[in-house]
Design a protein around this motif. Structure first.
Motif, PDB file in Angstrom:
ATOM      1  N   PRO A 164       0.705  -1.319  -0.014  1.00 33.44           N
ATOM      2  CA  PRO A 164      -0.102  -0.096   0.093  1.00 33.44           C
ATOM      3  C   PRO A 164       1.002   1.293   0.107  1.00 33.44           C
ATOM      4  CG  PRO A 164       0.127  -0.952   2.107  1.00 33.44           C
ATOM      5  CD  PRO A 164       0.668  -1.874   1.250  1.00 33.44           C
ATOM      6  N   LEU A 165       0.729   1.957  -0.948  1.00 35.10           N
ATOM      7  CA  LEU A 165       1.451   3.397  -1.017  1.00 35.10           C
ATOM      8  C   LEU A 165       0.752   4.662  -0.355  1.00 35.10           C
ATOM      9  CD1 LEU A 165       1.940   3.045  -4.999  1.00 35.10           C
ATOM     10  CD2 LEU A 165       3.537   2.299  -3.227  1.00 35.10           C
ATOM     11  N   LYS A 166      -0.573   4.675  -0.254  1.00 36.27           N
ATOM     12  CA  LYS A 166      -1.179   5.714   0.376  1.00 36.27           C
ATOM     13  C   LYS A 166      -2.528   5.201   0.826  1.00 36.27           C
ATOM     14  CE  LYS A 166       0.807   9.186  -2.711  1.00 36.27           C
ATOM     15  NZ  LYS A 166       0.697   9.460  -3.894  1.00 36.27           N
ATOM     16  N   ILE A 167      -2.952   5.819   1.988  1.00 34.96           N
ATOM     17  CA  ILE A 167      -4.143   5.341   2.855  1.00 34.96           C
ATOM     18  C   ILE A 167      -4.937   6.599   3.262  1.00 34.96           C
ATOM     19  CG2 ILE A 167      -5.424   4.013   4.700  1.00 34.96           C
ATOM     20  CD1 ILE A 167      -3.034   2.141   4.642  1.00 34.96           C
ATOM     21  N   THR A 168      -6.252   6.655   2.895  1.00 38.55           N
ATOM     22  CA  THR A 168      -6.926   7.829   3.270  1.00 38.55           C
ATOM     23  C   THR A 168      -8.232   7.411   3.691  1.00 38.55           C
ATOM     24  OG1 THR A 168      -6.086   9.056   1.365  1.00 38.55           O
ATOM     25  CG2 THR A 168      -8.250  10.098   2.298  1.00 38.55           C
ATOM     26  N   VAL A 169      -8.714   8.111   4.978  1.00 36.64           N
ATOM     27  CA  VAL A 169      -9.825   7.692   5.616  1.00 36.64           C
ATOM     28  C   VAL A 169     -10.856   8.873   5.712  1.00 36.64           C
ATOM     29  CG1 VAL A 169     -10.841   6.879   7.747  1.00 36.64           C
ATOM     30  CG2 VAL A 169      -8.617   6.016   6.940  1.00 36.64           C
ATOM     31  N   GLY A 170     -11.897   8.838   5.389  1.00 34.18           N
ATOM     32  CA  GLY A 170     -13.199   9.675   5.434  1.00 34.18           C
ATOM     33  C   GLY A 170     -14.252   9.164   6.257  1.00 34.18           C
ATOM     34  N   ALA A 171     -15.274   9.904   6.174  1.00 33.04           N
ATOM     35  CA  ALA A 171     -16.630   9.508   6.810  1.00 33.04           C
ATOM     36  C   ALA A 171     -17.208   8.216   6.332  1.00 33.04           C
ATOM     37  CB  ALA A 171     -17.607  10.428   6.840  1.00 33.04           C
ATOM     38  N   GLY A 172     -17.002   7.069   6.711  1.00 29.59           N
ATOM     39  CA  GLY A 172     -17.562   5.706   6.134  1.00 29.59           C
ATOM     40  C   GLY A 172     -16.777   5.490   4.830  1.00 29.59           C
ATOM     41  N   VAL A 173     -15.678   5.930   4.613  1.00 30.87           N
ATOM     42  CA  VAL A 173     -14.966   5.565   3.354  1.00 30.87           C
ATOM     43  C   VAL A 173     -13.324   5.442   3.814  1.00 30.87           C
ATOM     44  CG1 VAL A 173     -14.276   6.283   1.095  1.00 30.87           C
ATOM     45  CG2 VAL A 173     -16.728   6.881   1.790  1.00 30.87           C
ATOM     46  N   THR A 174     -12.889   4.559   2.987  1.00 30.59           N
ATOM     47  CA  THR A 174     -11.533   4.705   2.855  1.00 30.59           C
ATOM     48  C   THR A 174     -10.993   4.154   1.509  1.00 30.59           C
ATOM     49  OG1 THR A 174     -11.577   2.042   3.155  1.00 30.59           O
ATOM     50  CG2 THR A 174     -11.102   3.424   5.397  1.00 30.59           C
ATOM     51  N   MET A 175      -9.738   4.877   1.283  1.00 32.40           N
ATOM     52  CA  MET A 175      -9.081   4.530  -0.093  1.00 32.40           C
ATOM     53  C   MET A 175      -7.853   4.316  -0.002  1.00 32.40           C
ATOM     54  SD  MET A 175     -10.457   7.820  -2.146  1.00 32.40           S
ATOM     55  CE  MET A 175     -10.993   9.057  -0.975  1.00 32.40           C
ATOM     56  N   VAL A 176      -7.300   3.241  -0.795  1.00 32.15           N
ATOM     57  CA  VAL A 176      -5.872   2.812  -0.586  1.00 32.15           C
ATOM     58  C   VAL A 176      -5.107   2.894  -2.012  1.00 32.15           C
ATOM     59  CG1 VAL A 176      -4.381   0.791  -0.030  1.00 32.15           C
ATOM     60  CG2 VAL A 176      -6.443   1.134   1.280  1.00 32.15           C
ATOM     61  N   GLU A 177      -4.175   3.301  -2.262  1.00 29.98           N
ATOM     62  CA  GLU A 177      -3.460   3.339  -3.473  1.00 29.98           C
ATOM     63  C   GLU A 177      -2.477   2.046  -3.219  1.00 29.98           C
ATOM     64  OE1 GLU A 177      -0.747   5.820  -6.653  1.00 29.98           O
ATOM     65  OE2 GLU A 177      -0.666   6.380  -4.663  1.00 29.98           O
ATOM     66  N   TRP A 178      -2.573   1.016  -4.009  1.00 31.60           N
ATOM     67  CA  TRP A 178      -1.476  -0.185  -3.898  1.00 31.60           C
ATOM     68  C   TRP A 178      -0.816  -0.227  -5.184  1.00 31.60           C
ATOM     69  CZ3 TRP A 178      -1.327  -4.112  -0.582  1.00 31.60           C
ATOM     70  CH2 TRP A 178      -2.289  -4.184   0.538  1.00 31.60           C
ATOM     71  N   HIS A 179       0.400  -0.636  -5.098  1.00 30.98           N
ATOM     72  CA  HIS A 179       1.377  -1.262  -6.076  1.00 30.98           C
ATOM     73  C   HIS A 179       1.416  -2.711  -6.000  1.00 30.98           C
ATOM     74  CE1 HIS A 179       5.193  -2.352  -7.714  1.00 30.98           C
ATOM     75  NE2 HIS A 179       4.694  -1.929  -8.867  1.00 30.98           N
ATOM     76  N   TYR A 180       0.936  -3.354  -7.360  1.00 30.25           N
ATOM     77  CA  TYR A 180       1.138  -4.822  -7.432  1.00 30.25           C
ATOM     78  C   TYR A 180       1.997  -5.224  -8.467  1.00 30.25           C
ATOM     79  CZ  TYR A 180      -3.238  -5.015  -5.069  1.00 30.25           C
ATOM     80  OH  TYR A 180      -4.340  -4.810  -4.040  1.00 30.25           O
ATOM     81  N   ASP A 181       2.588  -6.471  -8.285  1.00 24.80           N
ATOM     82  CA  ASP A 181       3.679  -6.905  -9.268  1.00 24.80           C
ATOM     83  C   ASP A 181       3.667  -8.368  -9.125  1.00 24.80           C
ATOM     84  OD1 ASP A 181       5.720  -7.561 -10.912  1.00 24.80           O
ATOM     85  OD2 ASP A 181       7.248  -6.936  -9.688  1.00 24.80           O
ATOM     86  N   TYR A 182       2.972  -9.226 -10.140  1.00 26.59           N
ATOM     87  CA  TYR A 182       2.760 -10.352 -10.266  1.00 26.59           C
ATOM     88  C   TYR A 182       2.623 -10.898 -11.650  1.00 26.59           C
ATOM     89  CZ  TYR A 182      -2.094  -8.896 -10.742  1.00 26.59           C
ATOM     90  OH  TYR A 182      -3.309  -8.425 -11.294  1.00 26.59           O
ATOM     91  N   THR A 183       2.539 -12.516 -11.836  1.00 26.42           N
ATOM     92  CA  THR A 183       2.263 -12.752 -13.166  1.00 26.42           C
ATOM     93  C   THR A 183       1.004 -13.687 -13.060  1.00 26.42           C
ATOM     94  OG1 THR A 183       4.603 -12.863 -13.824  1.00 26.42           O
ATOM     95  CG2 THR A 183       3.167 -14.149 -14.940  1.00 26.42           C
ATOM     96  N   HIS A 184       0.021 -13.309 -13.906  1.00 26.23           N
ATOM     97  CA  HIS A 184      -1.195 -13.969 -13.928  1.00 26.23           C
ATOM     98  C   HIS A 184      -1.271 -14.843 -15.277  1.00 26.23           C
ATOM     99  CE1 HIS A 184      -5.734 -14.182 -14.886  1.00 26.23           C
ATOM    100  NE2 HIS A 184      -5.801 -13.917 -13.656  1.00 26.23           N
ATOM    101  N   LYS A 185      -1.602 -15.926 -15.127  1.00 28.38           N
ATOM    102  CA  LYS A 185      -1.691 -17.098 -16.148  1.00 28.38           C
ATOM    103  C   LYS A 185      -2.312 -16.676 -17.549  1.00 28.38           C
ATOM    104  CE  LYS A 185      -5.449 -19.966 -14.755  1.00 28.38           C
ATOM    105  NZ  LYS A 185      -5.821 -21.125 -14.566  1.00 28.38           N
ATOM    106  N   GLU A 186      -3.190 -15.669 -17.421  1.00 30.57           N
ATOM    107  CA  GLU A 186      -3.963 -15.596 -18.712  1.00 30.57           C
ATOM    108  C   GLU A 186      -3.603 -13.700 -19.115  1.00 30.57           C
ATOM    109  OE1 GLU A 186      -8.013 -15.813 -18.288  1.00 30.57           O
ATOM    110  OE2 GLU A 186      -7.943 -17.923 -17.855  1.00 30.57           O
ATOM    111  N   TRP A 187      -3.255 -12.823 -18.108  1.00 34.11           N
ATOM    112  CA  TRP A 187      -3.215 -11.615 -18.377  1.00 34.11           C
ATOM    113  C   TRP A 187      -1.354 -11.323 -18.724  1.00 34.11           C
ATOM    114  CZ3 TRP A 187      -6.060 -10.038 -13.251  1.00 34.11           C
ATOM    115  CH2 TRP A 187      -7.434 -10.427 -13.580  1.00 34.11           C
ATOM    116  N   GLY A 188      -0.634 -12.458 -18.122  1.00 37.59           N
ATOM    117  CA  GLY A 188       0.986 -12.022 -18.251  1.00 37.59           C
ATOM    118  C   GLY A 188       1.476 -11.339 -17.169  1.00 37.59           C
ATOM    119  N   VAL A 189       2.450 -10.514 -17.459  1.00 40.83           N
ATOM    120  CA  VAL A 189       3.226  -9.824 -16.172  1.00 40.83           C
ATOM    121  C   VAL A 189       2.276  -8.620 -15.918  1.00 40.83           C
ATOM    122  CG1 VAL A 189       5.109  -8.432 -15.286  1.00 40.83           C
ATOM    123  CG2 VAL A 189       5.535 -10.684 -16.612  1.00 40.83           C
TER     124      VAL A 189
END
Length: 117
Positions: free
Chosen positions: A67-92
Motif C-alpha cells: 500500500p502506497l497511500k491510505i486515506t480515511v473519510g466518513a464511512g470511506v477508505t481509499m488505498v493506493e496499491w502497487h502490485y507486481d505479479y504474473t497472471h496465467k492469462e494476463w501475463g506480467v
C-alpha cells in the motif's frame, strides 16, 4: 474514523501476509458489491468470494504488493496499491491501483477498483 483506519490497516496487513481470503471473510459485508473500473459489478459475498479465489488461483508468480497511500473519510477508505505479479492469462502485471471502500457496520459494503486497463 480511527476505527476505519485500524480496520483498513489490518485488512492491508492480512493481504501482505498472504491472507487476502481471510481478510475478505473478516472485513467484507454479506451484501458487498465489488466493481473493477466500469465493468459490471459483482454482487454478494458468495459471488465475490468465488471471484477472489479464481483471481488468486491464476497468479503464477507473486513478486510483491504494497500500500502506497491510505486515506480515511466518513464511512470511506481509499488505498493506493502497487502490485507486481504474473497472471496465467494476463501475463506480467506491474501497476498501481486505487481501491475505494465504503463501510457499513464495520464491514465493506461496496468496493471499487480503479486502474489502467
Amino acid at each position: 474514523m480511527k476505527k476505519l483506519l485500524e480496520n483498513i490497516t489490518d485488512l492491508n496487513d492480512l493481504v501482505l501476509q498472504g491472507k487476502a481470503l481471510e481478510a475478505f471473510e473478516k472485513y467484507y459485508h454479506d451484501d458487498v458489491i465489488m466493481q473493477e473500473n466500469e465493468n459490471a459489478p459483482t454482487v454478494g459475498k458468495d459471488a465475490n468470494r468465488q471471484r477472489e479465489k479464481e483471481f488468486f488461483a491464476s497468479i503464477t508468480e507473486f513478486r510483491g504488493a504494497r500500500p502506497l497511500k491510505i486515506t480515511v473519510g466518513a464511512g470511506v477508505t481509499m488505498v493506493e496499491w502497487h502490485y507486481d505479479y504474473t497472471h496465467k492469462e494476463w501475463g506480467v502485471k506491474n501497476y498501481k491501483q486505487v481501491s475505494i471502500q465504503e463501510w457499513k457496520d464495520e464491514k465493506i459494503i461496496r468496493e471499487k477498483f480503479y486502474y489502467a486497463a
